[in-house]
Design an enzyme around this catalytic site. Structure first.
Site, PDB file in Angstrom:
ATOM      1  CG  HIS A   1       2.213  -1.232 -22.117  1.00 43.53           C
ATOM      2  ND1 HIS A   1       1.441  -1.938 -21.236  1.00 43.53           N
ATOM      3  CD2 HIS A   1       3.054  -0.484 -21.359  1.00 43.53           C
ATOM      4  CE1 HIS A   1       1.805  -1.641 -19.988  1.00 43.53           C
ATOM      5  NE2 HIS A   1       2.781  -0.760 -20.036  1.00 43.53           N
TER       6      HIS A   1
ATOM      7  CE1 TYR B   1       0.640   2.425 -21.627  1.00 43.10           C
ATOM      8  CE2 TYR B   1       0.018   2.951 -23.885  1.00 43.10           C
ATOM      9  CZ  TYR B   1       0.704   3.253 -22.736  1.00 43.10           C
ATOM     10  OH  TYR B   1       1.448   4.399 -22.670  1.00 43.10           O
TER      11      TYR B   1
ATOM     12  CE  LYS C   1       9.265   5.821 -33.803  1.00 44.97           C
ATOM     13  NZ  LYS C   1       9.662   6.874 -34.748  1.00 44.97           N
TER      14      LYS C   1
ATOM     15  NE  ARG D   1       8.351  -5.439   3.738  1.00 46.68           N
ATOM     16  CZ  ARG D   1       9.438  -5.515   3.019  1.00 46.68           C
ATOM     17  NH1 ARG D   1      10.246  -6.539   3.130  1.00 46.68           N
ATOM     18  NH2 ARG D   1       9.761  -4.555   2.167  1.00 46.68           N
TER      19      ARG D   1
ATOM     20  CB  ALA E   1      -0.941   0.000   1.198  1.00 45.19           C
TER      21      ALA E   1
ATOM     22  CE  LYS F   1       5.086  -3.326 -18.114  1.00 45.50           C
ATOM     23  NZ  LYS F   1       5.300  -2.256 -17.287  1.00 45.50           N
TER      24      LYS F   1
ATOM     25  CG  LEU G   1       0.628   0.475  -9.339  1.00 42.96           C
ATOM     26  CD1 LEU G   1       0.673   1.153 -10.707  1.00 42.96           C
ATOM     27  CD2 LEU G   1       0.604  -1.038  -9.506  1.00 42.96           C
TER      28      LEU G   1
END
Ligand code: BG6
Length: 489
Positions: A241, A180, A334, A46, A13, A149, A17
């Site tokens: 993606h 995505y 690309k 933790r 948490a 991922k 992200l």
């Protein structure tokens, strides 16, 4: 009947992200009234933290996207009251049993549904899944796990991770995120193609000359070098993606909009592709560059990156789909960091008009007269089609003009963040936008031999200046297939 409740546990948490995406997305869903009546959010990590401290941390990440709404701060308070924290080790069944007890209190005898978001490094996925499934899974409702991922770093490690997860979970409980797929314009791809007569019949080698999938960021790995260096841009962006976009773009018409039907078609197209060869790939790495008195660092200047790192921060690749629809059509990808602009887009370049009556009006460069459909995923979402048009006036001169669907001008509603869509789908059990394990296997199979070869042969990336358009090698790669990058011409 018995009411149900959803408990969302964000494991990890205090990570980046969670703070940047997960909590804000949960709040946005709450704000929009999309979360079920009974829900609780638990942070799990933790470090020691009280509920109040978690709320304080979360509150800093929440924004009212549409500022003017008066009741936004009330809504924030309501949301924060539903947020709690539990401190525990990632491999402690005991700590997860304690969590289970707290979750039960909140569920208050209602049907219990539990969603675990693993916002943690993959080396502890299995520990957490083991503890959560044995000690904190729902007794009478569903238990789902969201993972993100990297799902391994090649075919073998990915398969090992899948085997590990499946010791404790069945496929239907695993929600593998590729964010995505939650982006508005990526979701719209199938609508554009399958519900418009003017596009669907053109979607093949007969009319499409090449397809380009382009991702660029105008910043480097600043601060994330530690993670990035062991993965590189091919694993970070291309294998997931861009390949996911390609699969959606190129798949055959699914039997229905059901998750399994769509994913069946995606797997089929991935399996129709040949693994990438070194000769079809160019890799690059950014070097330092001084502009306007400011010196932008090289990738290897990042303190968490070894000085002799050969990790690519840029890659371009040509892929081919071996089926009747796409035989011989180059799909060029690309992806790069520290380039001149931030953008993600799909470019579809169409073939020449046979025997074009107006050839002369374009001078010698007939290539410039082909139609191009651009789907700009971000920023400033748009779909536009470049067409040839007569410049008004008495002469006969043509130019290239755009039929332009510019989202900001067309729609007043703001576009939700990808994580909102995906979290909502996970709560509702909609699997369409999540990666099934056979899709993941197929994706790794395409890239694993190349990644091994790059690493074994220690292929040196072509250096490009920070803020530039990337290595010139990408231009030659495209030229090999008679392609010109649409974003550079
Ligand atoms: C992530 C990558 O998956 O996507 C990052 O790990 C990248 O390196 C990010 O910056 C880009 O996502 P978005 O939504 O900002 O385009």
């Amino acid at each position: 009947g018995n009411e149900s409740t959803v408990s969302i546990t964000v494991v990890g948490a205090s990570g980046d992200l969670a703070k940047k995406k997960i909590f804000p997305a949960l709040f946005a869903l709450y704000y929009e009234g999309c979360l079920p009546k009974h829900f609780t959010v638990f942070g799990y990590a933790r470090s020691k933290m009280t509920d109040a401290e978690l709320r304080n941390m979360v509150s800093k990440t929440l924004t009212c996207r549409i500022d003017k709404r008066e009741n936004c701060s009330d809504k924030m308070d309501e949301f924060l009251k539903r947020c709690f924290y539990h401190s525990g080790q990632y491999d402690s069944e005991e700590n997860f049993t304690e969590l289970d007890k707290k979750l039960r209190e909140h569920e208050a005898g209602r049907i219990s549904n539990r969603l675990f978001y693993l916002s943690i490094p993959p080396n502890i996925f299995i520990d957490v899944v083991k503890c959560a499934s044995t000690s904190a899974s729902s007794a009478n409702g569903w238990t789902r796990v969201i993972v993100e991922k990297p799902f391994g770093r090649d075919s073998e490690s990915s398969a090992a991770l899948t085997r590990g997860l499946k010791q404790y979970l069945v496929e239907d409980q695993i929600f593998r995120i590729d964010h995505y797929l939650g982006k508005e314009l990526v979701e719209n791809l199938s609508v554009l193609r399958f519900s418009n007569l003017v596009f669907e019949p053109l979607w093949s080698r007969q009319y499409i000359r090449n397809v380009q999938l382009i991702f660029s960021e105008d910043f480097g790995t600043e601060g994330r070098g530690g993670y990035f260096d062991s993965y590189g841009i091919i694993r970070d962006i291309m294998q997931n993606h861009l390949l996911q976009i390609l699969a959606l773009f190129a798949m055959e018409t699914p039997v229905s909009l059901d998750a399994e039907d769509i994913r069946n078609e995606k797997v089929k197209v991935l399996r129709s592709m040949k693994p990438l060869l070194l000769e079809n790939v160019v890799v690059g790495q950014y070097k330092s560059h001084t502009k306007g008195g400011i010196t932008y660092p090289a990738y290897i200047d990042d303190k968490t990156v070894p000085k002799d790192s050969l990790t690519p921060t840029f890659a371009a690749a040509a892929l081919f789909i071996d089926n009747a629809r796409w035989d011989g059509v180059p799909f060029l990808m690309k992806a790069g960091k520290a380039l001149h602009t931030k953008r993600a887009e799909i470019r579809v370049q169409f073939r020449h008009v046979p025997g074009n009556l107006y050839k002369r009006s374009f001078g010698t460069d007939i290539d410039r007269a082909t139609n191009e459909l651009v789907i700009r995923v971000q920023p400033d979402e748009a779909i536009y089609l470049k067409i040839n048009n007569k410049v008004p006036g008495l002469g006969m001169r043509l130019d290239r003009s755009k039929l332009n669907l510019h989202y900001a001008a067309r729609y007043s509603k703001e576009i939700p963040d990808a994580y909102e869509r995906l979290l909502l789908d996970a709560i509702e059990g909609e699997r369409r936008l999540f990666i099934r394990s056979d899709e993941l296997d197929a994706a790794w199979e395409l890239f694993t031999p190349l990644l091994k070869e790059l690493e074994e042969k220690k292929i040196a990336p072509e250096l490009y200046p920070y803020g530039s358009r990337g290595p010139v090698g990408a231009h030659y790669l495209a030229a090999k297939y008679n392609v010109r990058w649409g974003d550079l011409s």
